[in-house]
Enzyme design. Structure first.
Site: not given
Length: 431
Positions: A49, A51, A140
């Site tokens: 997928d 983002d 992160d």
């Protein structure tokens, strides 16, 4: 704004993601692919997928895409349906603040900035919006903070992510101790992503993990369920298991199973389940969490049953007696939805029925919806030394349509001796 050229073309990006990027651009907003999709493309993998990060607020995204759904409280996002895909669109965010800083800002300007850490440093809310650069530094790992701009085929990199891609290493942005305290799940992500890409974990990023592993107990059990599936329903399942055990993370996720790992056959059984799962993933076959959890928790059930079995209780009686408590205890740490815990317990409950091989019992067992999973579990238990290989071989021949050897006498129920009725003695007066 630092940019790097790279060799990823638009043909590797899904049409839905391209449509979202172009529509946001036409509406006057910045829009980039970000996160795992960019990372995987640069590593030569096809992302599952994509983002999108943008300077548009969630409400502005909804104005551009009328069918978008705004979701989340801790992280407010927009889910945009584009063709047959759901594209996650997030607004650029700023760095976390401590509770004291949040209170000071509210007192200063009267606004709730909706971005807060608890006293232990864990992120409670993360909805303060910022710039592209702000957003990069709050992510992160460096390799997850790369922003791909489709209009000029460039990557925006503020944190050295491209260098870490070249060095094939996972590195946290900022102080590792602080970043893990903000979100302890990052320790699990470090293991999973490193193994997925074949990367190492940079020493300073790896150093605090063993000490901070107990922080996972503060993470909601439902969230850990999702992370466990990502770790173990993958082609890297066994390597993930090894690293989780090494860092002390597995013992936090499955405390009682972790305490059983030194018992004979336990690792053999768990590894067999993980190897089988990984093979099915590689072959693009379906996998189920029920079978995985059956293997992970069976050693605990087996341990709890031992005193009852030693006292003469049958396996068929003991399994339902002890399995419920094991599941109840485990879901306090990692959730197991009922749609998976029920078939898991059925897999366990079917194990004693493999001993009954006389008459039509094999036929009835083979017709059970969980037969194949229960049979595979029997093979795991046999490999772990729990069952006689002859039993597993018999069922292998049976379910493959071969004529299995007749069951041994011990498998057959003992026949009751039919007592002959004694004829009444003749009455002497009738003679």
């Amino acid at each position: 704004m630092p940019r790097d050229a790279h060799n990823v073309s638009r043909q590797h990006i899904s049409q839905g993601a391209l449509d979202v990027l172009y529509d946001l651009g036409r509406a006057g907003y910045e829009a980039y692919l970000v996160g795992g999709g960019v990372r995987d493309l640069l590593a030569g993998l096809q992302p599952k997928d994509f983002d999108v990060a943008t300077d548009a607020s969630p409400e502005q995204v909804k104005e551009v895409f009328r069918r978008a759904r705004l979701i989340g409280r801790r992280f407010r996002l927009a889910h945009v349906r584009a063709g047959g895909e759901i594209i996650e669109v997030a607004t650029f965010r700023a760095q976390p603040r401590s509770p004291e800083e949040g209170e000071a800002l509210v007192e200063d300007d009267g606004e709730d900035h909706d971005h807060l850490l608890d006293e232990g440093g864990r992120i409670l809310r993360d909805n303060v919006y910022g710039t592209l650069e702000d957003d990069a530094f709050r992510r992160d790992f460096t390799i997850n903070a790369l922003y791909y701009r489709v209009t000029d085929f460039s990557v925006v990199d503020y944190v050295g992510g491209m260098a870490d891609m070249a060095a094939r290493q996972m590195r946290l942005i900022g102080d590792p101790d602080t970043r893990y305290r903000e979100d302890p799940v990052r320790m699990l992500r470090a293991v999973r992503i490193a193994n997925k890409l074949g990367f190492g974990i940079e020493p300073a990023t790896a150093a605090p993990i063993r000490e901070l592993a107990p922080l996972l107990t503060d993470v909601p059990s439902a969230r850990l369920f999702d992370e466990v599936l990502k770790l173990f329903l993958s082609a890297q399942a066994e390597k993930n298991f090894d690293d989780l055990v090494d860092y002390g993370l597995f013992q936090q996720l499955f405390p009682r199973t972790g305490a059983c790992l030194e018992r004979p056959g336990v690792e053999t059984l768990i590894r067999g389940a993980l190897q089988g799962t990984a093979q099915r993933v590689l072959e693009d076959k379906p996998v189920t969490p029920a079978f995985l959890y059956a293997a992970l928790l069976w050693p605990v059930v087996r341990q709890d049953m031992e005193p009852a079995l030693a006292e003469g209780q049958s396996l068929a009686q003991a399994i339902p007696t002890f399995s419920g408590d094991v599941v109840t205890e485990q879901v306090e740490t990692v959730a197991i939805p009922r749609r998976f815990s029920t078939p898991m317990r059925e897999i366990w409950a079917l194990q004693p029925r493999f001993y009954r091989r006389n008459g039509r019992r094999p036929e009835r067992l083979a017709a059970h919806p969980r037969f194949r999973a229960a049979y595979d579990f029997l093979l795991l238990r046999t490999a772990a030394g729990e069952e006689d290989p002859e039993l597993a071989q018999w069922w292998t021949e049976y379910q493959e349509g071969q004529a299995p050897t007749p069951p041994t006498s011990s498998d057959r129920p003992k026949r009751r001796r039919r007592r002959r009725r004694r004829r009444p003695a003749a009455d002497s007066a009738s003679e």
